[in-house]
Design an enzyme around this catalytic site. Sequence first.
Site, short mmCIF file in Angstrom:
data_model
loop_
_atom_site.label_atom_id
_atom_site.label_comp_id
_atom_site.label_asym_id
_atom_site.label_seq_id
_atom_site.Cartn_x
_atom_site.Cartn_y
_atom_site.Cartn_z
N HIS A 1 -6.79 15.98 1.50
CA HIS A 1 -6.37 15.93 0.11
C HIS A 1 -5.68 17.22 -0.33
O HIS A 1 -4.79 17.20 -1.18
CB HIS A 1 -7.56 15.60 -0.79
CG HIS A 1 -7.94 14.15 -0.77
ND1 HIS A 1 -8.90 13.65 0.11
CD2 HIS A 1 -7.47 13.09 -1.47
CE1 HIS A 1 -9.00 12.35 -0.08
NE2 HIS A 1 -8.14 11.98 -1.02
N ARG B 1 -2.84 1.19 -4.44
CA ARG B 1 -2.58 -0.25 -4.49
C ARG B 1 -2.80 -0.75 -5.91
O ARG B 1 -3.41 -0.06 -6.74
CB ARG B 1 -3.53 -1.00 -3.53
CG ARG B 1 -3.27 -0.76 -2.06
CD ARG B 1 -4.28 -1.50 -1.20
NE ARG B 1 -5.58 -0.82 -1.19
CZ ARG B 1 -6.71 -1.40 -0.85
NH1 ARG B 1 -6.74 -2.68 -0.51
NH2 ARG B 1 -7.84 -0.72 -0.85
N ASP C 1 -11.35 18.58 0.81
CA ASP C 1 -11.09 18.45 2.25
C ASP C 1 -9.64 18.84 2.50
O ASP C 1 -8.85 19.01 1.57
CB ASP C 1 -11.39 17.03 2.76
CG ASP C 1 -10.61 15.95 2.03
OD1 ASP C 1 -9.37 16.01 2.01
OD2 ASP C 1 -11.25 15.04 1.46
N LYS D 1 -6.25 -0.43 -8.19
CA LYS D 1 -7.13 0.56 -7.57
C LYS D 1 -7.16 1.82 -8.44
O LYS D 1 -6.43 1.95 -9.42
CB LYS D 1 -6.63 0.88 -6.16
CG LYS D 1 -6.76 -0.29 -5.20
CD LYS D 1 -8.21 -0.68 -4.96
CE LYS D 1 -8.33 -1.81 -3.97
NZ LYS D 1 -9.74 -2.17 -3.70
N ASP E 1 -9.61 14.33 -4.22
CA ASP E 1 -9.14 12.99 -4.59
C ASP E 1 -9.10 12.83 -6.12
O ASP E 1 -8.07 12.55 -6.72
CB ASP E 1 -10.09 11.98 -3.93
CG ASP E 1 -10.06 10.58 -4.49
OD1 ASP E 1 -9.40 10.33 -5.50
OD2 ASP E 1 -10.74 9.71 -3.92
N ASP F 1 -5.84 8.50 -6.97
CA ASP F 1 -6.29 9.31 -5.83
C ASP F 1 -5.24 10.39 -5.60
O ASP F 1 -4.05 10.11 -5.50
CB ASP F 1 -6.45 8.44 -4.58
CG ASP F 1 -7.03 9.19 -3.38
OD1 ASP F 1 -6.85 10.42 -3.29
OD2 ASP F 1 -7.68 8.54 -2.54
N HIS G 1 0.86 -1.19 0.00
CA HIS G 1 0.00 0.00 0.00
C HIS G 1 0.89 1.23 0.00
O HIS G 1 1.93 1.27 0.68
CB HIS G 1 -0.88 -0.05 1.26
CG HIS G 1 -1.84 1.08 1.41
ND1 HIS G 1 -1.46 2.34 1.82
CD2 HIS G 1 -3.19 1.14 1.20
CE1 HIS G 1 -2.52 3.12 1.86
NE2 HIS G 1 -3.58 2.42 1.50
N CYS H 1 -4.30 12.03 -3.07
CA CYS H 1 -3.45 11.98 -1.88
C CYS H 1 -2.17 11.19 -2.13
O CYS H 1 -1.13 11.45 -1.51
CB CYS H 1 -4.20 11.42 -0.69
SG CYS H 1 -4.52 9.64 -0.73
N TYR H 2 -2.22 10.23 -3.07
CA TYR H 2 -1.03 9.43 -3.36
C TYR H 2 0.00 10.20 -4.18
O TYR H 2 1.09 9.69 -4.45
CB TYR H 2 -1.41 8.12 -4.03
CG TYR H 2 -2.19 7.22 -3.09
CD1 TYR H 2 -1.59 6.68 -1.96
CD2 TYR H 2 -3.54 6.97 -3.31
CE1 TYR H 2 -2.30 5.91 -1.07
CE2 TYR H 2 -4.27 6.19 -2.42
CZ TYR H 2 -3.64 5.67 -1.30
OH TYR H 2 -4.35 4.91 -0.41
#
Length: 411
Positions: A345, A274, A342, A277, A335, A280, A231, A282-283
């Site tokens: 993020h 991952r 938010d 998936k 995201d 996103d 992850h 945040c990654y």
Amino acid sequence: MAECRCTHPDFEKERMQQDGIQTDTSREQTAVEESVEECFLRLKDKAEVDPLEPVLNRDRHIGFLLKGLQYLSTSYECLDASRPWLCYWILHSLELLDVPLPDDVISNVAKFLGKCQCKTGGFAGGPHQQAHLAPTYAAVNALCILDSEEAYKIINRATLQSYLLRMHTPDGGLKMHEGGEVDIRGAYCAASAAVLTNIVIPEMFDKTPEWIVSCQTYEGGFGGCPGMEAHGGYSFCGLGALILLGHERLCDEKAVLRWTANRQMRYEGGFQGRTNKLVDGCYSFWQGGAFPLMHMILSMENDQTLSAERWMFHQGALQEYVLACCQHSGGGLIDKPGKPRDFYHTCYCLSGLSVAQHFAGGQLSHEHVLGHPSNKLKAVHPVFNIGTKAAFEASQYFTKLPVPKISSGPT
């Protein structure tokens, strides 16, 4: 100036290749690519008129963040146990956007975080709550970002050292809280807080590097604990903790590099957390921020294949995703298209954007800013994820103080 990928005539070839068999995963991926395509088409139209597109909506993001620092709506009630995180996410975002804070705001935030500190050591998610390694990490980072003697002195280094010692388990892992779960976040949060505040003693991380390495999976990345799936967030924590503890070469760095590089989405340009998936925002940091760490490890081995100008991922593609797909029209970052804004993020999209803009290797530094020159953010320290200046100033302050003497402290 670099050209946006979405303006290239062959760009559509980067979409997911359909094999005629639809699954829930493939349907969701197709839907995300379609929403991202709309964003890229808008960017393409703008870029034809203004070659300085895309543009970071700096003023809108600053307005969103400053409002959140003073007032939160009832929708944030669910994050009552994450209040130091809210402080950190907002402060770090403002730091990256180069927004100075008035002295009274710095003092008020520092005093509030002091109320989250527990008498037995560490910080809780809010006043009168239980100490937890995650908000401890967030509170220490936030106080270092404030960069004032008042903020530094909030941290009770002796009780923090005692708390971290109590979280250590015989096999080298660290509990997130008393009676809580043991996972790789604990190792990173504890190592980051301990190194920044200069309270590390050998007993604190006995066998911890070996425990961290046991979390590396057959895929190459790190899971939350031995046997779990690789992850992005856990992999960053594993790499970061190993570097902080001086045992970065214990892991299979080539395997984690291969796994992380393959998490950058070919069409979207952002990262997934991952395998199989969705992208996103945040990654952008949790995966993108791992590349400076891996660059650091490989440079210690004198790897001649390393670039002296770029990280080992497509920095322009990540910037394009964040700027074209992750900016909320009212300020703040998200995201992916269609998701709400938010502070979490906003923080990690901006952190990843900073990593993608700034390369620093040894004596060399290079900037790769996509779009308007005003898009440039302040550089981030990739291990702590606070500004490089904040990390330096905190280190200067705390290394002048003696390491507290070993004490089990109150229980």
